[in-house]
Motif scaffolding. Structure first.
Motif, mmCIF file in Angstrom:
data_model
loop_
_atom_site.group_PDB
_atom_site.id
_atom_site.type_symbol
_atom_site.label_atom_id
_atom_site.label_comp_id
_atom_site.label_asym_id
_atom_site.label_seq_id
_atom_site.Cartn_x
_atom_site.Cartn_y
_atom_site.Cartn_z
ATOM 1 N N ILE A 56 75.762 13.626 3.021
ATOM 2 C CA ILE A 56 76.555 14.397 3.988
ATOM 3 C C ILE A 56 76.376 13.926 5.421
ATOM 4 O O ILE A 56 76.855 14.605 6.340
ATOM 5 N N GLY A 57 75.685 12.793 5.661
ATOM 6 C CA GLY A 57 75.660 12.310 7.031
ATOM 7 C C GLY A 57 74.334 11.784 7.512
ATOM 8 O O GLY A 57 73.384 11.617 6.735
ATOM 9 N N PRO A 58 74.249 11.537 8.823
ATOM 10 C CA PRO A 58 73.032 10.981 9.435
ATOM 11 C C PRO A 58 71.853 11.937 9.339
ATOM 12 O O PRO A 58 71.977 13.085 8.924
ATOM 13 N N SER A 59 70.697 11.442 9.776
ATOM 14 C CA SER A 59 69.454 12.206 9.641
ATOM 15 C C SER A 59 69.437 13.473 10.478
ATOM 16 O O SER A 59 68.880 14.497 10.056
ATOM 17 N N ALA A 60 70.003 13.429 11.672
ATOM 18 C CA ALA A 60 69.983 14.611 12.534
ATOM 19 C C ALA A 60 70.672 15.773 11.837
ATOM 20 O O ALA A 60 71.789 15.635 11.338
#
Length: 670
Positions: A56-60
């Motif tokens: 679902i996306g980047p680490s943040a």
């Protein structure tokens, strides 16, 4: 899924141990699970356990776990009928709950209106007052001007608590004991609240002296039923974050328990509550109690309730969300025995509780039994990253009464073996043995009062410990081929014609380096410090346990070795050594002398110290934010700040040089 039947597929909009916990219950009920993961969690345990996983996306978190659109898209793509938010992230987000409903996906939690009503602490206080639930005196209004809030705090009288209106988990909360500290505390609290919750509003409350924190587990369904599942005591806290939790709350009278339970049920009914929730109370020295807030989700400490009631709260959540009535009536819910939970974090308690990142090169816990439960979202070999909460595991124990449960807790903490990151296990072990905690003399200030004892330096290693560490390293590194036909040349036992060669091991700890000599023999080892008389030892090794009889005194210790680090565990004590390779000494050991470096990855929030002026040891230099908490770095000794090497707002790596800090005064520094 129709007619109150359980779901076929549930998407878990969370990570870590709670995601693993939900997967276990769903698997037992025959429900298919879908995990979601960010870049940092690509190989996480919850991803490995689920039936399916969606990136679902980047680490943040704000770009992944906090993106409602990505979570709903993952549910659509995988055919999930329901989303379980776990705790944290979007679990108490009314807009997300409504978005699920609009998308035709069941939100496994309360109604959006209930979350909204209880999500704003100020509005919740007014609602509870109308429902006849006692609340703490304070200011819960809309005016957020600093001068006005200062005046409100003055009128309430110190000490006061500043609390983030949309907060939880101890974030955005500050205790202010005198007027002159209020402005700085307010600014820090608002900044942390904005960072954690996107809402800088606060409320001001009178601080109840020597309070206890007691919370009631409540549950409601869509058929108008509301029950409580008894209370938990969460008074043992540090910076308003819970450290130890237990059920039932000790030293509560039956009358107090019943009054609190009725108030909790009334609070839940006031918002037409559905699902699992927690009503948190502050309890004064006289036994009076006041509503603090409602957590409209499952709590981190829910396992202690499960162990004393025998009820799987996640299963109840699933059943209620599917439209089924509560499985039990109030008169059918009972509790037995006593349970305690300790939160094991990757943090260095002895260095100001700084988060510790790295790979879990060794991670060993006691075996799970009817008395011991370990909830974890990681396995040996996994990484603790700087992106999320640094929890490694929850250590939960149960027994027939509190004294026996407490003894099991101590044994469980002592048996934790983690190498690769620093943990708070020593701190937890000391806390579990602290006299007031053992005697159930509980209040939220216990840790702060005893902090010097709880964070005392680790005991210095005596001669026996140095020798045991060397023996453990030697025993572990000897080749022990299981193949009977293995070459004798593979054995590193010091054998040679005539006599075994001596072995030298150099270890360092606490700023001291010592060289030990080992002389192996057929049935024993002679060991001692180089140049001193040798001691006779017999050694048996069964990893990680070393059994050594040293001069006739037999000892069992655990020795873990990872890279150059040698960690020796003896009872509740832990000793850390570095194995010094004389052929490969670190040429850059002094590379950062005179510098202050980042103890973890993070963001620079504020630069505090003046340039070119002599300051004392302990003076705040700058504020960093990491893992959603602020950390203040202090001057390591008297000296002068020549320069800041990072600016406010900069993202910095672990070990980055932040401050050029030197001994002397302003003239010599120049």
């Amino acid at each position: 899924m129709t007619g109150g039947a359980l779901f076929d597929t549930v998407l878990i909009a969370n990570r870590g141990e709670i995601a693993c916990r939900i997967i276990a219950t769903c698997r037992r009920l025959g429900i298919r699970t879908v995990a979601v993961y960010s870049d940092a969690d690509r190989n996480a345990r919850h991803v490995r356990l689920a039936d399916e996983a969606v990136h679902i996306g980047p680490s943040a978190a704000r770009e992944s776990y906090l993106r409602a659109d990505k979570l709903l898209d993952a549910a659509r793509r995988t055919g999930a009928q329901a989303i379980h938010p776990g705790y944290g992230f979007l679990s108490e987000n009314a807009a997300f709950a409504q978005a699920c409903a609009d998308a035709g996906v069941v939100f496994i939690g309360p109604k959006p209106s209930s979350i909204q009503a209880m999500g704003d602490k100020r509005e919740a206080k007014a609602l509870m007052q109308a429902a006849g639930v006692p609340v703490t005196p304070g200011y819960h209004g809309d005016n957020q001007e600093p001068a006005f809030l200062q005046q409100q705090a003055d009128d309430i009288r110190y000490p006061v608590l500043i609390k983030a209106s949309a907060g939880g988990g101890g974030k955005g909360m500050r205790l202010v004991e005198k007027r002159e500290d209020f402005a700085a505390a307010l600014l820090s609290c608002q900044r942390e609240a904005e960072s954690s919750f996107g809402d800088a509003r606060v409320l001001i409350e009178r601080y109840i002296v020597r309070p206890r924190h007691v919370e009631m587990q409540v549950f409601g369904d869509r058929h108008g039923n509301v029950v409580h599942l008894f209370e938990r005591d969460c008074s043992v806290q540090r910076r308003h974050q819970k450290v130890l939790e237990e059920a039932p709350a000790p030293e509560l009278s039956d009358a107090q328990r019943e009054a609190m339970a009725q108030a909790a049920v009334a609070a839940a009914r006031a918002v037409d509550y559905v699902g699992a929730g927690t009503i948190e109370f502050i309890v004064g020295e006289a036994g009076d109690f006041h509503f603090m807030e409602m957590n409209t989700r499952l709590q981190v400490e829910h396992p202690v309730t499960e162990l004393v009631t025998g009820i799987d709260l996640v299963e109840w959540q699933l059943r209620v969300a599917a439209g089924q009535p509560l499985p039990l009536r109030q008169d059918q819910i009972h509790h037995r025995g006593h349970a305690i939970e300790a939160r094991l974090y990757a943090e260095d308690a002895l260095k100001g509780f700084l988060p510790s990142t790295g790979t879990l090169q060794v991670m060993q816990f006691p075996e799970a039994t009817a008395h011991v439960r370990i909830d974890t979202g990681v396995e040996q070999g996994d990484a603790i990253s700087p992106w999320y909460d640094p929890m490694i595991a929850k250590l939960i124990v149960w027994d027939e009464d509190r004294p026996h449960a407490l003894q099991r807790l101590r044994q469980t903490i002592d048996a934790v073996r983690v190498v690769g990151v620093t943990t708070n296990a020593v701190f937890l072990g000391r806390l579990a043995r602290q006299a007031d905690f053992a005697a159930a003399r509980l209040d939220t200030g216990l840790v702060a009062r005893e902090i010097d004892t709880l964070l005392a330096p680790l005991p210095e290693a005596d001669d026996a410990v140095w020798m045991l560490a060397a023996l453990g390293l030697w025993a572990r590194t000897r080749a022990s081929p299981t193949d009977a036909n293995a070459s004798p040349w593979a054995l590193r036992d010091g054998w040679r014609i005539g006599a075994s060669a001596p072995r030298y091991i150099e270890l360092s700890a606490g700023g001291e380096t010592r060289r030990l000599a080992l002389q192996p023999h057929a049935d024993h080892v002679e060991i001692g410090f180089d140049g001193a008389p040798l001691h006779v030892a017999t050694v048996a090794w069964s990893a990680p346990t070393l059994t050594a009889a040293l001069d006739g005194v037999r000892r069992n210790v655990d020795v873990l070795v990872q890279g150059t680090q040698v960690v020796l565990y003896r009872g509740e004590d832990r000793y850390v050594f570095e194995h010094v390779d004389p052929l490969h000494r670190h040429a850059g050991a002094e590379a950062h002398a005179g510098a202050v470096v980042a103890p973890m990855p993070g963001r620079i929030v504020e630069l505090l110290a003046p340039l070119g002026t002599k300051i004392a040891k302990g003076t705040p230099l700058l504020v960093m934010e990491a893992m959603k908490m602020e950390h203040t770095l202090q001057a390591p000794h008297d000296g002068v700040v020549k320069a800041f090497l990072a600016r406010q707002g900069d993202l910095v790596a672990d070990g980055a040089v932040l401050v050029d800090f030197v001994d002397g005064d302003a003239e010599t520094a120049a």
